[in-house]
Motif scaffolding. Structure first.
Motif, PDB file in Angstrom:
ATOM      1  N   GLY A 212       0.813  -1.218   0.000  1.00  0.00           N
ATOM      2  CA  GLY A 212       0.000   0.000   0.000  1.00  0.00           C
ATOM      3  C   GLY A 212       0.845   1.266   0.000  1.00  0.00           C
ATOM      4  O   GLY A 212       0.425   2.298  -0.538  1.00  0.00           O
ATOM      5  N   LEU A 213       2.049   1.194   0.588  1.00  0.00           N
ATOM      6  CA  LEU A 213       2.944   2.363   0.617  1.00  0.00           C
ATOM      7  C   LEU A 213       3.327   2.782  -0.797  1.00  0.00           C
ATOM      8  O   LEU A 213       3.559   3.967  -1.065  1.00  0.00           O
ATOM      9  N   TYR A 214       3.408   1.796  -1.708  1.00  0.00           N
ATOM     10  CA  TYR A 214       3.835   2.072  -3.087  1.00  0.00           C
ATOM     11  C   TYR A 214       2.656   2.428  -3.979  1.00  0.00           C
ATOM     12  O   TYR A 214       2.824   2.747  -5.145  1.00  0.00           O
ATOM     13  N   VAL A 215       1.454   2.307  -3.413  1.00  0.00           N
ATOM     14  CA  VAL A 215       0.249   2.587  -4.191  1.00  0.00           C
ATOM     15  C   VAL A 215      -0.378   3.917  -3.763  1.00  0.00           C
ATOM     16  O   VAL A 215      -0.638   4.789  -4.589  1.00  0.00           O
ATOM     17  N   ASP A 216      -0.594   4.058  -2.448  1.00  0.00           N
ATOM     18  CA  ASP A 216      -1.372   5.185  -1.931  1.00  0.00           C
ATOM     19  C   ASP A 216      -0.724   6.530  -2.207  1.00  0.00           C
ATOM     20  O   ASP A 216      -1.430   7.514  -2.481  1.00  0.00           O
ATOM     21  N   GLN A 217       0.606   6.589  -2.149  1.00  0.00           N
ATOM     22  CA  GLN A 217       1.267   7.891  -2.348  1.00  0.00           C
ATOM     23  C   GLN A 217       1.057   8.384  -3.784  1.00  0.00           C
ATOM     24  O   GLN A 217       1.057   9.585  -4.033  1.00  0.00           O
ATOM     25  N   VAL A 218       0.867   7.454  -4.732  1.00  0.00           N
ATOM     26  CA  VAL A 218       0.685   7.840  -6.135  1.00  0.00           C
ATOM     27  C   VAL A 218      -0.787   8.101  -6.418  1.00  0.00           C
ATOM     28  O   VAL A 218      -1.166   9.173  -6.904  1.00  0.00           O
ATOM     29  N   TYR A 219      -1.633   7.108  -6.089  1.00  0.00           N
ATOM     30  CA  TYR A 219      -3.054   7.255  -6.406  1.00  0.00           C
ATOM     31  C   TYR A 219      -3.741   8.275  -5.500  1.00  0.00           C
ATOM     32  O   TYR A 219      -4.841   8.729  -5.804  1.00  0.00           O
ATOM     33  N   GLY A 220      -3.063   8.663  -4.411  1.00  0.00           N
ATOM     34  CA  GLY A 220      -3.602   9.709  -3.540  1.00  0.00           C
ATOM     35  C   GLY A 220      -3.312  11.094  -4.060  1.00  0.00           C
ATOM     36  O   GLY A 220      -3.931  12.067  -3.643  1.00  0.00           O
ATOM     37  N   ASN A 221      -2.350  11.194  -4.999  1.00  0.00           N
ATOM     38  CA  ASN A 221      -1.960  12.504  -5.514  1.00  0.00           C
ATOM     39  C   ASN A 221      -1.321  12.347  -6.890  1.00  0.00           C
ATOM     40  O   ASN A 221      -0.103  12.534  -7.059  1.00  0.00           O
ATOM     41  N   ALA A 406      10.054   9.429 -16.643  1.00  0.00           N
ATOM     42  CA  ALA A 406      10.464   8.637 -15.486  1.00  0.00           C
ATOM     43  C   ALA A 406      11.014   9.532 -14.384  1.00  0.00           C
ATOM     44  O   ALA A 406      12.015   9.205 -13.745  1.00  0.00           O
ATOM     45  N   SER A 407      10.371  10.659 -14.183  1.00  0.00           N
ATOM     46  CA  SER A 407      10.856  11.550 -13.115  1.00  0.00           C
ATOM     47  C   SER A 407      10.305  11.070 -11.778  1.00  0.00           C
ATOM     48  O   SER A 407       9.326  10.336 -11.732  1.00  0.00           O
ATOM     49  N   ASN A 408      10.960  11.471 -10.721  1.00  0.00           N
ATOM     50  CA  ASN A 408      10.485  11.214  -9.360  1.00  0.00           C
ATOM     51  C   ASN A 408      10.448   9.739  -8.969  1.00  0.00           C
ATOM     52  O   ASN A 408       9.739   9.358  -8.042  1.00  0.00           O
ATOM     53  N   VAL A 409      11.193   8.891  -9.683  1.00  0.00           N
ATOM     54  CA  VAL A 409      11.224   7.469  -9.331  1.00  0.00           C
ATOM     55  C   VAL A 409      11.925   7.293  -7.979  1.00  0.00           C
ATOM     56  O   VAL A 409      11.483   6.525  -7.122  1.00  0.00           O
ATOM     57  N   PHE A 413      10.394   5.641  -4.309  1.00  0.00           N
ATOM     58  CA  PHE A 413      10.913   4.575  -3.446  1.00  0.00           C
ATOM     59  C   PHE A 413      11.329   5.118  -2.080  1.00  0.00           C
ATOM     60  O   PHE A 413      11.156   4.449  -1.060  1.00  0.00           O
ATOM     61  N   THR A 414      11.828   6.342  -2.062  1.00  0.00           N
ATOM     62  CA  THR A 414      12.264   6.925  -0.788  1.00  0.00           C
ATOM     63  C   THR A 414      11.072   7.170   0.145  1.00  0.00           C
ATOM     64  O   THR A 414      11.159   6.929   1.347  1.00  0.00           O
ATOM     65  N   ASN A 415       9.965   7.620  -0.446  1.00  0.00           N
ATOM     66  CA  ASN A 415       8.778   7.890   0.365  1.00  0.00           C
ATOM     67  C   ASN A 415       8.278   6.642   1.086  1.00  0.00           C
ATOM     68  O   ASN A 415       7.740   6.715   2.187  1.00  0.00           O
ATOM     69  N   ALA A 416       8.431   5.505   0.411  1.00  0.00           N
ATOM     70  CA  ALA A 416       7.944   4.256   1.016  1.00  0.00           C
ATOM     71  C   ALA A 416       8.815   3.857   2.214  1.00  0.00           C
ATOM     72  O   ALA A 416       8.351   3.177   3.122  1.00  0.00           O
ATOM     73  N   GLY A 417      10.081   4.294   2.165  1.00  0.00           N
ATOM     74  CA  GLY A 417      10.961   3.976   3.311  1.00  0.00           C
ATOM     75  C   GLY A 417      11.791   2.732   3.074  1.00  0.00           C
ATOM     76  O   GLY A 417      11.241   1.713   2.627  1.00  0.00           O
ATOM     77  N   PRO A 418      13.128   2.771   3.352  1.00  0.00           N
ATOM     78  CA  PRO A 418      13.994   1.608   3.088  1.00  0.00           C
ATOM     79  C   PRO A 418      13.671   0.423   3.986  1.00  0.00           C
ATOM     80  O   PRO A 418      13.730  -0.724   3.553  1.00  0.00           O
ATOM     81  N   TYR A 419      13.352   0.679   5.240  1.00  0.00           N
ATOM     82  CA  TYR A 419      13.052  -0.390   6.199  1.00  0.00           C
ATOM     83  C   TYR A 419      11.874  -1.227   5.704  1.00  0.00           C
ATOM     84  O   TYR A 419      11.971  -2.460   5.602  1.00  0.00           O
TER      85      TYR A 419
END
Lengths: 480, 76
Positions: A212-221, A406-409, A413-419
């Motif tokens: 969901g971290l990789y989905v919501d940040q995009v489809y939310g905005n 392919a900007s902001n790739v 990934f950073t927004n989702a968090g490395p951990y």
């Protein structure tokens, strides 16, 4: 009290103990009371009224059909029963969004709020047990199943708590006989049920919630992203919704197994489908078989004189309604329409494709198979864009900007968090390993000695306790 | 000749398989290519071959070839 909460584990343990220590004749009542308590925790008392209404109406009309001599009268009872079920579904699920749309227009004339429109209504489980009730009524009408005379068994059939919130949608001939003979479950049932539940929990809280971290940040905005990121987010959503729903099914089937009850499978590797029609034989199987038996087939039969065009019309009708079932949002209806269109088109070209493959003797060629799977997966992903988007405008923005760059790739990934990213990768590797193992060893882990199995189960539990996604994410399909 | 024997050539034409053998307990799972689309082609072919007409309720209630054969017998 959702499956992935500690309170549910306590509730389940108590219910299983009570079930096992009680006499057989009391077990149905115990499960019914437990199911009602479970549903009460959804904090929507009107849902209990809705359940009571659906149970009473369907039970009564089922008995009336059984007593009726005339087929015409039976048909009347059937339609009345269906109207009672769909009526409550329309009232609670579709009236609030429709009223929100028309109320401002009425306000212009009246000058004040005309309809007391609630912001939203919780309708968890409603869409599932009403469809199940309709399937029961149709099966009674077609004399495929005798009317159920025991109201306790019938109500339990509708609201059995492992499948209450999100299915599987059970046919009467599968579930009712099991509920009428609640014998002592075997040790194997308890063991298999516990493993399946725990595995479902692992997939939900380790993998699905993190996707969901990789989905919501995009489809939310959507306007903050473009091109390649849209593709990644859509792929992520394809797997998020699958793992989320499949994990729920695993947990539901696991819980039911603890009572010796076998619920129906709902998934069969849907992304290995070779066509959209094949996808629907593998995705939400209990729902799609209801669509097939109670919508598509009657429509197809009525339109059979129109041959291929009739089949296409029946498919479109079925899948538009499928979209509506998921919710009153236009994006769901477009999602359903897209599935219908793709399948309607394939009805026309499929016979030619089959002839071509047969001519070149490559029907079973593995490269043809891979191409079919790849194309089908991407068609499904295309439809998921509409399913996931907040509105049509966002969906169109995503579609028209798929190849925009392919900007902001990195930011994605950073927004989702490395951990979370690392845990997700490790979780997926575990999932793939287990699936590969299941492919080659059908009896699963019993291949290993018991001390190895105990070690693996302990590892699984520890992984869930330590690495579960921090916030409690609801199951996606509970929203329908 | 039993109804099932009379049905066999119809099945062979609809599913394009000259070697197809059918039995009363066969369902769609037992015959390759028998899906909901070819099912309707089969129903139309059977209606045409036997000069009968099925009601919607009858078609929806067929569980296997035996049910189909029994229904046809009742109409002949």
């Amino acid at each position: 009290m959702f499956f992935q909460t500690p309170l549910f584990i306590v509730f389940l343990a108590v219910t299983v103990c009570l079930f096992h220590i009680s006499a057989i004749r009391f077990r149905a009542i115990i499960l019914l009371v437990a199911s009602i308590i479970f549903y009460t925790t959804m904090s929507a008392p009107y849902l209990l009224l809705a359940l009571a209404w659906v149970a009473l109406a369907s039970y009564s009309f089922g008995l009336l059909m059984g007593r009726s001599e005339s087929d015409r009268q039976k048909l009347w009872y059937l339609w009345l029963g269906i109207a009672c079920n769909l009526g409550v579904l329309l009232l609670l699920k579709y009236l609030p969004p429709i009223a929100r749309h028309i109320d401002p227009h009425i306000n212009k004339f009246i000058g004040s709020n005309f309809l007391p429109v609630p912001e939203s209504l919780i309708t968890i489980g409603l869409a599932y047990f009403t469809v199940q009730a309709v399937s029961y009524l149709v099966d009674v009408y077609l004399e495929l199943y005798a009317p159920e005379r025991n109201f306790c068994h019938f109500t339990l059939y509708l609201c059995f708590f492992p499948k209450l919130l999100q299915g599987p949608i059970e046919r009467a001939e599968n579930l009712l006989p099991q509920l009428k003979s609640l014998n002592n479950p075997a040790y194997d049932d308890l063991r298999a049920g516990a493993i399946r539940f725990t595995w479902g929990l692992f997939v939900k809280v380790i993998i699905a919630d993190r996707l969901g971290l990789y989905v919501d940040q995009v489809y939310g905005n959507v306007h903050n992203f473009d091109g390649f990121v849209f593709m990644l987010a859509t792929y992520a959503y394809a797997f998020q919704i699958y793992f989320d729903f499949a994990s729920y099914t695993d947990m539901a089937l696991g819980v039911a197994r603890a009572f010796g009850i076998r619920l129906s499978e709902n998934f069969n590797r849907p992304y290995l489908a070779t066509s959209v029609a094949d996808f629907w034989r593998r995705w939400h199987i209990t729902f799609s078989s209801c669509l097939l038996d109670y919508l598509f087939k009657p429509a197809q039969i009525s339109l059979r004189k129109f041959k291929t065009l009739g089949v296409c019309a029946a498919i479109l009708f079925t899948f538009i309604l499928s979209g509506v079932w998921h919710g009153a949002k236009p994006t769901f209806i477009i999602w359903g329409l897209l599935h219908g269109l793709i399948m309607a088109v394939s009805v026309i070209y499929k016979p030619y494709e089959n002839k071509l493959l047969k001519h070149f003797k490559i029907q079973k060629n593995k490269y043809v198979y891979y191409v079919q799977v790849l194309i089908t997966f991407h068609l499904i992903c295309f439809t998921w864009v509409f399913f996931r988007s907040s509105n049509i405008s966002d969906a169109c923005y995503v579609i028209f900007h798929f190849t925009s760059g392919a900007s902001n790739v990195r930011g994605y990934f950073t927004n989702a968090g490395p951990y979370d990213g690392i845990i997700l990768m490790v979780g997926i590797i575990c999932l793939l390993t287990v699936n590969l193992f299941k492919k080659f060893k059908a009896d699963r882990f019993t291949f290993f000695p018991s001390y190895v199995r105990l070690f693996l189960y302990t590892l699984l539990l520890l992984a869930i306790l330590v690495f579960h996604f921090p916030s409690n994410q609801p199951f996606l399909y509970m929203g329908f | 000749m039993s109804v099932i024997d009379q049905l066999a050539p119809v099945f062979r034409i609809v599913f394009d398989d000259d070697t197809l053998q059918i039995a009363a307990d066969n369902t769609a799972n037992d015959i390759e290519g028998w899906d909901s689309l070819s099912h309707m082609n089969l129903i139309l072919a059977v209606e045409s071959n036997f000069n009968i007409s099925f009601t919607r309720k009858e078609i929806l209630s067929f569980r296997n070839i035996g049910d189909l054969a029994k229904c046809i017998e009742g109409k002949l």
